[in-house]
Structure formats: structure tokens, C-alpha cells
Design an enzyme around this catalytic site. Structure first.
Site, PDB file in Angstrom:
ATOM      1  N   VAL A 168       0.824  -1.204   0.000  1.00 16.91           N
ATOM      2  CA  VAL A 168       0.000   0.000   0.000  1.00 16.91           C
ATOM      3  C   VAL A 168       0.861   1.259   0.000  1.00 16.91           C
ATOM      4  O   VAL A 168       0.419   2.332  -0.432  1.00 16.91           O
ATOM      5  CB  VAL A 168      -0.943  -0.015   1.226  1.00 16.91           C
ATOM      6  CG1 VAL A 168      -0.156   0.109   2.518  1.00 16.91           C
ATOM      7  CG2 VAL A 168      -2.010   1.052   1.147  1.00 16.91           C
ATOM      8  N   LYS A 169       2.105   1.146   0.448  1.00 13.80           N
ATOM      9  CA  LYS A 169       2.978   2.311   0.536  1.00 13.80           C
ATOM     10  C   LYS A 169       3.413   2.830  -0.831  1.00 13.80           C
ATOM     11  O   LYS A 169       3.957   3.933  -0.927  1.00 13.80           O
ATOM     12  CB  LYS A 169       4.214   1.979   1.374  1.00 13.80           C
ATOM     13  CG  LYS A 169       3.917   1.596   2.817  1.00 13.80           C
ATOM     14  CD  LYS A 169       3.351   2.760   3.612  1.00 13.80           C
ATOM     15  CE  LYS A 169       3.281   2.413   5.090  1.00 13.80           C
ATOM     16  NZ  LYS A 169       2.859   3.540   5.920  1.00 13.80           N
ATOM     17  N   ASP A 170       3.173   2.066  -1.880  1.00 18.89           N
ATOM     18  CA  ASP A 170       3.438   2.583  -3.229  1.00 18.89           C
ATOM     19  C   ASP A 170       2.646   3.856  -3.494  1.00 18.89           C
ATOM     20  O   ASP A 170       3.063   4.702  -4.285  1.00 18.89           O
ATOM     21  CB  ASP A 170       3.047   1.540  -4.281  1.00 18.89           C
ATOM     22  CG  ASP A 170       4.032   0.395  -4.363  1.00 18.89           C
ATOM     23  OD1 ASP A 170       4.969   0.350  -3.534  1.00 18.89           O
ATOM     24  OD2 ASP A 170       3.866  -0.463  -5.246  1.00 18.89           O
TER      25      ASP A 170
END
Length: 582
Positions: A168-170
Site C-alpha cells: 500500500v505504501k506505493d
């Protein structure tokens, strides 16, 4: 008046407002009213023919106007209109130009090529993206089945590990970089410094590789070797610091990263724990995606908490659309969030094994006002649930995803009728590929006391007993059921109808019924049946019964719709005593 939600790229025309009001009987009239109040907004939304641009989605009460009557769609006072660029959670019909997304990426969608293939047939439209940043987001929702047996809520998982960098950190890497560029904090040839558990580092490294920046990442020593090697594969310099130190300790990864940024010329400290671009990225992308994918039909959102960016940003967006939505945070034992949310005071943190979630301080990006509750899970529950998700659902997620699902199941068991009729969305933040040497290593799990002696499944317990399955029907008389309980020395019976479970009757129910004084022993049991007994699958590990027995004395074992048995607390105690005594 109609409420209109404005996405980030258009807020420069509304003076920064994210929500405005306008009057009009149709979408066309509403856009005219917006143009009169905020000149220039129509040009952003409509092309030269007056039609809505292909990369803009406009929703009226959750339905895209292209599925209704287009700009002729009627609107009225109290309606909600959401304007969402296609890259922020929706898709237009086709996109033929480069468009900035709200916070996370620039997208150049494919232009249908008006040419013939070599075979002389019309060529298939191309789908070629300009950079890898354009494919971030739009991750799918997948319904869970086996791990949720016994839970009556519809539990669906958002697979954030399918982002190109595996987490999700993308979403926040490009968002933080673009924000820094706009504010002049990051210049060409600069260096990005960040404190990370690994995933944010990957998101930043991907964007930095595309945009030509150098990267330095500082990580605690509890992080997996896979994460360290992955960051180095992107050409990053990785510095390891001790985990078991206070945040204010000069050796902590927060302070080390801050010091490196101060000492490195032409550098930018991303600081995901205090950078508003972190939750804004999820407000602009993750939240709208969930809203669109569920068609606005959701009751609970569950997410594990680290920086708080995902749950704060997505939760805020979704609550603005659905005020009755419940947002549930999941926190590992040892982190401070659970106790702080419950008591308002800071507990003494201690170390834990699950990576990427929980904290020993309160990040500025964590907005507790968005949360309705926080559920606490242990490392062991998180890791065993992770392994079950892979083996039973085929979802190769990491420990933070296992923690989120374990928390969602724990929360669902506290709801009336196990959440029957509710839809719960749970976010799986990252990929299991980061944890092959830890969570998916039996040796590592045993070494840390999380994969102890196999105690078997619920089915093993049922098969080990010699007592036959005794059942009742709705029309059985009270005295007949009492006789069955005495004959077979049991305290509750599943109630069946045409072989299907319709409830459970217990000796406590019968006693209360008879003590009332107004009932006869010959009365049928139907009025006193518990219509929603806890249900468990025979393949479930015995551990799942622990949570069930917190609120119930027995669980019905159901195998593919057929009742296979009933399990009580004493049954489990007796089974475990035999297993451990071998």
C-alpha cells in the site's frame, strides 16, 4: 442544495475547498452553477463539445452519471455528487491524454490505435503506460471464505500487495515526492532520506528511480533480510539501527534518519510520520477506490495502523460519503495505539515481531477522530492468520495483513449475530514475499514460540469423541428435549430442519422457560431456540474456539452445510488434556 465533493486537482478553482454546495435540476445545470461561482471549473471537467472529459467520473449518490442519463441526470436537494478523476478510483471510457492524479501519479492511458493488424483485422487498442508509477492503485477487492467460517458478515479484502512495489505504501511514495517538488523542497539530483520499516522505502525508491533521485533509508534491525535486500536492489543506501530503543534515543531510526537528512546536501526528509501527503494520498485514491468498488455498500472498514495514513485518509473519505460507517483500527500487542485510544494515556511500549504496523509514539499522520474502535492482536494471532490466508484463501500477504484479518474476525465476533448482513472491507497492506525467512519459516516460528505443538483442528476433536450427534427439531416438546439431554449427558442440542441448522437449544434456555411458571413441559421449544449460535468449520484450528467461548458456551460444527457436531468448553479442555498428555 446539492453537496459536491471536489478532488484535490480542482481545489485551486474552489479556493481550496473540498466540499461545496450548488443548485441545479440536472447535472448540466449544476455544472453551470459551479462555473458561475468558481470560474474555470467547467473547462477542467468538460471538453470543447461540452461533454464530460473521458478521464473524469462524476457520481450522483454513488452511481456514475454515464450509467444514468449523463449530463441530463436529474439532481435534487440533499443529493451528493462526487467528482473523481479516473486515476483516483474510477475509470473513464478511454483516456487519450496525460492527466495528473490527485496525489500519487501521472497517468498517460493508451490511445486506441486506428490501424490494422498484420492479419488485416482491426487492431486491439493498446494498453501501454508511460511509467510504472501509472499502474499504482486500482487494487482488487476479493471475498474471503474459509478463514471467515462462523462469521456471518461479508468480509472482503483489498489486495494492496498487488501494487507494483508490493504494498500500500506505493501510493504515498510518489505523493510525497510530488508534494516536495511543488513546494521546492526537492530539487533535481537531490537525495531522499526516510525512516522506514521497508515498504515505504520501496514506494519511495520506485518513484525516485523514475524521477532520478538518490535514496537513503534507515531501518530497525527487526526487519526482514528480504526487505533490506529489496531496497538495495533499487540502488538505495540502507542503514540499520537498533529496534529496542526509545523514539527520542539518538540511535532510533527516526533520529538517525533526521540527522542524515540534515547532514546530506540537497536532501529531502520524507518523514512519512508527519507528512500530510501520506494520508492525503489515501483520501484521494484508496478511499475513492473502495467506495467505487463496493458501490457504496459497506458497513465496516478494518485496517492495521502504523503511520495511520491509510486508515486516516481512506477512513475520512469514506465517512464523508457514509457517516454511519465504522472504521476499526488493528494494533499489535506492544504498540501504544490501543491503550491510547481506550484510555487517552500513553502506555509503556514493548517490542513485538509483526512488521510495519504499531508504534511506540503517536505519529502526526494518525487521526484518532476517524476511528470508532481499535482491536488488539498478538504476534501469534497475526502470523497464524497470515499463514491461513495463504494456504486457505491463496492470498500471499504479509503479517500486517494477517493482523488486519485477525482483528476483523475478532471484531466481527463481538457484533450481533456475528455481523450478519454487514459488509466489512479489510486492507491487506503488503506481500508475503518479504517474510519468507520469518512468518513462512516453520523453524523461525517455532524459535519464537508461535508454532508450538500442533493441537489439531475442530474436526479432529469431533472425530475423537464417541458420543453420537444428538439433535432436536423446532416442534420437539420441552420435556422431550430434556429427556434427550439426560440420556446423552449433554447440555445443548443443535436444532435442525430438513438437515439444516436453524438454531441451538441449551439447558439454561429450558430452565429459564420452565421457571417462568406460565409454560408447560409439553410446549414446543421453538420460542426459546437461539437462532444464531456460533458456527465453526471442521478444518479450523482449535485456536478459533478461544474467541468464540468468550461470549458463548458452545459452537456448532458445520461441514459444507451439514451439522457435524457440537463443541463445548469442557470438550476442548478434555481434548487438549489428552493431546498434551501423550
Amino acid at each position: 442544495m446539492t453537496t459536491v465533493y471536489i478532488p484535490t486537482p480542482l481545489r485551486r478553482t474552489t479556493g481550496g475547498q473540498s466540499k461545496v454546495e450548488a443548485a441545479g435540476r440536472s447535472m448540466r445545470a449544476l455544472l453551470d452553477a459551479l462555473e458561475r461561482t468558481y470560474p474555470g471549473i467547467r473547462q477542467q471537467l468538460c471538453d470543447e463539445t461540452g461533454e464530460v472529459r473521458s478521464f473524469i467520473n462524476i457520481f450522483v449518490n454513488g452511481t456514475e452519471i454515464r450509467q444514468l442519463e449523463g449530463l441530463s441526470t436529474p439532481v435534487q436537494d440533499g443529493d451528493e455528487v462526487s467528482i473523481i478523476p479516473a486515476m483516483a478510483g474510477g475509470r473513464g471510457k478511454s483516456v487519450a491524454r496525460k492527466v495528473k492524479s490527485p496525489a500519487s501519479r501521472r497517468v498517460r492511458r493508451a490511445v486506441p490505435a486506428p490501424r490494422l493488424s498484420r492479419a488485416g483485422m482491426p487492431a486491439t487498442p493498446e494498453e501501454v503506460y508511460d511509467t510504472v508509477l501509472e499502474v499504482i492503485g486500482r487494487t482488487p477487492l476479493v471475498r474471503l471464505h474459509k478463514v471467515t467460517r462462523g462469521i456471518r458478515a461479508d468480509l472482503v479484502a483489498k489486495l494492496e500487495y498487488l501494487n507494483p512495489g508490493g504494498s500500500v505504501k506505493d501510493r504515498i511514495g510518489p505523493a510525497m515526492i510530488e508534494d516536495a517538488e511543488r513546494r521546492g523542497l526537492l530539487r533535481p539530483g537531490g537525495t531522499i532520506v526516510e525512516a522506514t520499516s521497508g515498504n515505504t522505502g520501496v514506494g519511495v525508491a520506485i518513484a525516485a528511480a523514475v524521477r532520478g533521485y538518490r535514496t537513503i533509508f534507515v531501518m530497525p534491525d527487526k526487519m526482514s533480510e528480504e526487505k533490506i535486500r529489496l531496497l538495495r536492489a533499487f540502488g538505495a543506501r540502507v542503514i540499520i539501527t537498533p529496534t529496542a530503543v526509545a523514539p527520542e534515543d539518538p540511535r532510533s531510526y527516526y533520529n538517525v534518519s533526521r540527522r542524515i537528512a540534515e547532514e546530506t546536501p540537497n536532501s529531502f526528509y520524507a518523514n512519512q510520520y508527519a507528512n500530510p501527503a501520506n494520508p492525503h494520498a489515501h483520501y484521494d485514491s484508496t478511499g475513492p477506490e473502495i467506495w467505487r468498488q463496493t458501490g457504496g455498500r459497506l458497513d465496516v472498514v478494518v485496517a492495521s495502523m502504523g503511520t495511520g495514513g491509510t486508515i486516516s485518509g481512506a477512513g475520512k473519505f469514506l465517512k464523508e460519503r457514509h457517516p454511519g460507517l465504522r472504521v476499526i483500527g488493528v494494533d499489535p500487542v506492544g504498540s501504544v495505539f490501543y491503550d491510547y485510544f481506550k484510555t487517552g494515556t500513553m502506555p509503556e511500549p514493548h517490542t513485538y515481531k509483526v512488521e510495519g504496523i504499531g508504534e511506540d509514539f503517536l505519529p502526526k499522520t494518525m487521526d484518532f477522530s476517524v476511528l470508532d474502535d481499535v482491536v488488539q492482536v498478538s504476534d501469534r494471532d497475526a502470523f497464524l492468520t497470515t499463514r491461513r490466508l495463504v494456504r486457505e484463501e491463496g492470498l500471499f500477504c504479509g503479517g500486517s495483513g494477517g493482523a488486519a484479518v485477525a482483528g476483523a474476525l475478532k471484531y466481527a465476533r463481538t457484533l450481533p449475530e456475528m455481523g450478519a448482513g454487514l459488509r466489512m472491507v479489510v486492507i491487506l497492506p503488503d506481500s508475503g514475499s518479504r517474510y519468507l525467512s520469518k512468518i513462512f519459516s516453520d523453524d523461525w516460528m517455532r524459535e519464537h514460540g508461535m508454532l508450538e505443538r500442533e493441537l489439531g483442528t475442530v474436526g479432529d476433536l469431533v472425530r475423537s469423541r464417541t458420543i453420537p450427534l444428538v439433535t432436536a427439531t423446532r416442534t420437539d416438546a420441552v420435556n422431550e428435549v430434556v429427556a434427550k439431554m439426560k440420556q446423552y449427558d449433554v447440555s445443548q442440542l443443535p436444532v435442525l430442519e430438513d438437515g439444516r441448522l436453524v438454531g441451538m437449544i441449551s439447558e439454561v434456555d429450558l430452565l429459564t422457560h420452565l421457571l417462568d411458571g406460565s409454560h408447560r413441559p409439553s410446549d414446543p421449544i421453538q420460542p426459546i431456540i437461539d437462532p444464531a449460535p456460533p458456527v465453526v468449520d471442521p478444518d479450523s484450528p482449535l485456536d478459533v474456539l478461544a474467541d468464540i467461548f468468550l461470549s458463548s458456551n458452545a459452537a456448532v460444527v458445520v461441514d459444507h452445510g451439514a451439522v457435524a457436531g457440537i463443541v463445548t468448553k469442557i470438550d476442548v479442555i478434555d481434548h487438549l488434556a489428552k493431546q498434551l498428555g501423550r
